[in-house]
Write a protein that holds these residues in place. Structure first.
Motif, mmCIF file in Angstrom:
data_model
loop_
_atom_site.group_PDB
_atom_site.id
_atom_site.type_symbol
_atom_site.label_atom_id
_atom_site.label_comp_id
_atom_site.label_asym_id
_atom_site.label_seq_id
_atom_site.Cartn_x
_atom_site.Cartn_y
_atom_site.Cartn_z
ATOM 1 N N ARG A 207 -3.622 3.848 4.020
ATOM 2 C CA ARG A 207 -2.983 2.522 4.069
ATOM 3 C C ARG A 207 -1.625 2.656 4.768
ATOM 4 N NH1 ARG A 207 -1.690 0.713 -1.122
ATOM 5 N NH2 ARG A 207 -1.735 2.866 -1.850
ATOM 6 N N ILE A 208 -1.662 3.045 6.032
ATOM 7 C CA ILE A 208 -0.425 3.353 6.745
ATOM 8 C C ILE A 208 -0.220 2.468 7.978
ATOM 9 C CG2 ILE A 208 -1.367 5.136 8.304
ATOM 10 C CD1 ILE A 208 1.951 5.242 6.248
ATOM 11 N N GLY A 209 -1.083 1.473 8.178
ATOM 12 C CA GLY A 209 -0.921 0.535 9.289
ATOM 13 C C GLY A 209 0.176 -0.471 9.014
ATOM 14 N N ILE A 210 0.528 -1.238 10.025
ATOM 15 C CA ILE A 210 1.631 -2.174 9.927
ATOM 16 C C ILE A 210 1.427 -3.180 8.808
ATOM 17 C CG2 ILE A 210 0.601 -3.594 11.748
ATOM 18 C CD1 ILE A 210 4.343 -3.276 10.824
ATOM 19 N N GLU A 211 0.185 -3.512 8.475
ATOM 20 C CA GLU A 211 -0.051 -4.494 7.416
ATOM 21 C C GLU A 211 0.396 -4.002 6.041
ATOM 22 O OE1 GLU A 211 -3.981 -2.229 8.047
ATOM 23 O OE2 GLU A 211 -2.272 -2.953 9.255
ATOM 24 N N HIS A 212 0.711 -2.712 5.940
ATOM 25 C CA HIS A 212 1.149 -2.136 4.661
ATOM 26 C C HIS A 212 2.648 -1.796 4.647
ATOM 27 C CE1 HIS A 212 -3.029 -1.802 3.459
ATOM 28 N NE2 HIS A 212 -3.302 -1.167 4.577
ATOM 29 N N LEU A 213 3.378 -2.161 5.689
ATOM 30 C CA LEU A 213 4.777 -1.745 5.796
ATOM 31 C C LEU A 213 5.592 -2.093 4.556
ATOM 32 C CD1 LEU A 213 7.235 -0.682 7.393
ATOM 33 C CD2 LEU A 213 7.464 -2.978 8.386
ATOM 34 N N HIS A 214 5.459 -3.320 4.062
ATOM 35 C CA HIS A 214 6.296 -3.770 2.953
ATOM 36 C C HIS A 214 6.038 -3.007 1.663
ATOM 37 C CE1 HIS A 214 2.534 -5.909 2.912
ATOM 38 N NE2 HIS A 214 2.766 -6.444 1.729
ATOM 39 N N ARG A 215 4.873 -2.367 1.565
ATOM 40 C CA ARG A 215 4.557 -1.609 0.349
ATOM 41 C C ARG A 215 5.108 -0.190 0.399
ATOM 42 N NH1 ARG A 215 -0.363 -4.320 1.698
ATOM 43 N NH2 ARG A 215 -0.741 -6.099 0.300
ATOM 44 N N THR A 216 5.475 0.286 1.583
ATOM 45 C CA THR A 216 5.947 1.671 1.714
ATOM 46 C C THR A 216 7.458 1.807 1.532
ATOM 47 O OG1 THR A 216 6.281 1.505 4.115
ATOM 48 C CG2 THR A 216 4.077 2.165 3.347
ATOM 49 N N ARG A 217 8.162 0.679 1.505
ATOM 50 C CA ARG A 217 9.623 0.709 1.392
ATOM 51 C C ARG A 217 10.034 -0.254 0.269
ATOM 52 N NH1 ARG A 217 10.758 3.203 6.638
ATOM 53 N NH2 ARG A 217 13.014 3.210 6.281
ATOM 54 N N PRO A 218 9.887 0.165 -0.984
ATOM 55 C CA PRO A 218 10.100 -0.742 -2.112
ATOM 56 C C PRO A 218 11.562 -1.158 -2.273
ATOM 57 C CG PRO A 218 9.780 1.509 -2.884
ATOM 58 C CD PRO A 218 9.472 1.519 -1.413
#
Length: 473
Positions: A207-218
């Motif tokens: 889950r490392i595509g752009i659609e997951h960006l907001h979840r990787t930087r809490p």
């Protein structure tokens, strides 16, 4: 015998952060020389612009721009001619860029001198921040040289390991130097170990595509970093400025520190006031690749409440001009794509629209975060107010005029805008920079490379200098 003034902006409602009045603004040699009550006759001038029925505010000061920025293998596609032109179209008459070392071989001093050389093509006035990535015994001397150049702030990143990140020892030592040099420490606050671990977990799960960006930087990563940095600032006595705060928790930490006597400032950006994390589920999530990412709708609403309450001191663009071809190279992996949004041209209408949605905000409040606050906090002389002796940087606009953003017709040197298709109010109709009319009647009048490098004052020095107040106008 005195000369005829070059320009009079007549009959406008002059709005400063501290109040408003109906006045004629008299301009000579790029400076405001008089404000005449509108009840009196319009002074004679070589050119007169009638601003009746419209507001006149100080030209914008954008304290956070990245021009011709190199980060890793990516370079933003703009130059100073392009970005300054876009800034003027958007009512911003002064930009503050960053001299960030492009690689481990470039020193902080060299990075700033390089940007200062590039800035000779600017159409608007330019100031600069420095940046330190790693500490060595030459850094104190380099910071002294930067201060002598009029560069009185240094940015450091608490994340981006391997490129721009500064470790805790470096941050603390630079803070001490900035206290000695009467300067300001800028901080990009995101807790790197949390972000690195969270990103690795998402990569392991695919889950490392752009659609997951907001979840990787809490949000927690931002707030913990702010808390740690405030502790170092308290320990060293350093004034500290946090760029692009995206959470109410981060803003609250700064507000609490200020209540305890620290000199600390919160900046946010137009996109954090208007866009939420549902954009990453849209057809074009790459339009919104930036760090920190967009937050939840609830967080956006709470951030706007902090702005209305006066807890946020400036709204800056964090302008970073990549295009869609660069963004789309690696939308499958956020670790390999460039982050940052074009925004210097749309900062005025996006911020104004967002602020006027709250009955608590006034145009004076808008002027504070758009112009006066950035000028004062960054110790930029002659900016941020319509007052005698200040630079003739003026924006005339009708606060009721609205337009729909067309990303393709903007002037930022890229092919998209994160606000494409959004209806906004508060666009500039006439822009005057250093006494020159550069925008009117929907046209840009290119003044050529006339933008000046603005040497900034020290913080303490600036607070003791004469300032614009209601008594002076």
């Amino acid at each position: 015998m005195s000369r005829t003034p070059e320009l009079v902006v007549a009959n406008g409602t002059v709005v400063n952060s501290f109040g408003r009045q109906n006045a004629h603004i008299v301009v000579q040699d790029g400076t405001i020389v008089r404000l005449v009550p509108a009840s009196e006759p319009v002074p004679e001038a070589e050119r007169t612009i009638d601003a009746a029925g419209r507001l006149v505010i100080p030209g914008g000061v954008d304290g956070h721009c990245h021009v011709a920025q190199v980060t890793g293998r990516f370079r933003t596609l703009d130059d100073y001619k392009t970005t300054s032109t876009a800034a003027l179209w958007g009512g911003t008459t002064t930009i503050i860029d960053f001299g960030i070392p492009r690689d481990a071989q470039e020193t902080p001093l060299a990075a700033v001198l390089h940007k200062k050389e590039l800035a000779q093509e600017s159409r608007c006035d330019v100031a600069l921040h420095g940046s330190v990535v790693s500490w060595d015994e030459t850094v104190p001397w380099q910071l002294e040289q930067l201060a002598a150049e009029g560069v009185r702030s240094v940015k450091m990143y608490t994340t981006n390991r391997g490129t721009t990140m500064a470790d805790g020892d470096t941050i603390l030592k630079v803070m001490r130097e900035m206290v000695r040099l009467d300067g300001l420490t800028y901080i990009h606050a995101e807790h790197d170990p949390i972000i690195a671990d969270c990103t690795a977990q998402h990569a392991d799960d695919g889950r490392i595509g752009i659609e997951h960006l907001h979840r990787t930087r809490p949000e927690l990563a931002e707030e913990i970093s702010v808390k740690e940095t405030l502790a170092m600032a308290e320990y060293t006595g350093a004034p500290v400025y946090f760029v692009h705060q995206s959470t109410p928790g981060a803003v609250d930490l700064v507000a609490e520190a200020r209540s305890a006597g620290q000199e600390a400032y919160s900046e946010t950006c137009p996109h954090y006031l208007t866009l939420d994390d549902t954009v990453y589920g849209s057809a074009f999530p790459e339009w919104y690749a930036c760090c920190p990412p967009m937050r939840s709708a609830e967080t956006v609403a709470a951030l706007k409440e902090r702005l209305a309450a006066g807890a946020i001191h400036t709204v800056s663009s964090d302008h970073s001009c990549y295009d869609l071809s660069q963004k789309r190279e690696r939308t499958d992996d956020i670790r390999a794509m460039p982050h940052g949004l074009p925004g210097v041209e749309t900062r005025m209408p996006v911020t104004f629209t967002a602020m006027m949605e709250s009955a608590r905000n006034t145009v004076e409040d808008f002027v504070e975060v758009f112009s006066a606050g950035p000028a004062r906090i960054n110790a930029v002389p002659g900016k941020g107010a319509i007052a005698e002796g200040f630079d003739a940087d003026l924006v005339i606009f009708d606060p009721a005029e609205d337009r729909t953003v067309d990303g393709g017709s903007l002037h930022m040197g890229t092919d998209f805008s994160p606000f494409d298709g959004v209806r906004l109010t508060g666009w500039p109709a006439v822009v005057v920079a250093a006494g020159r009319v550069v925008v009117d009647a929907g046209a840009f009048h290119d003044p050529g490379p006339v933008g000046r490098f603005v040497a900034r004052n020290g913080l303490r020095e600036h607070t003791t200098a004469p300032a614009a107040t209601p008594a002076t106008v």
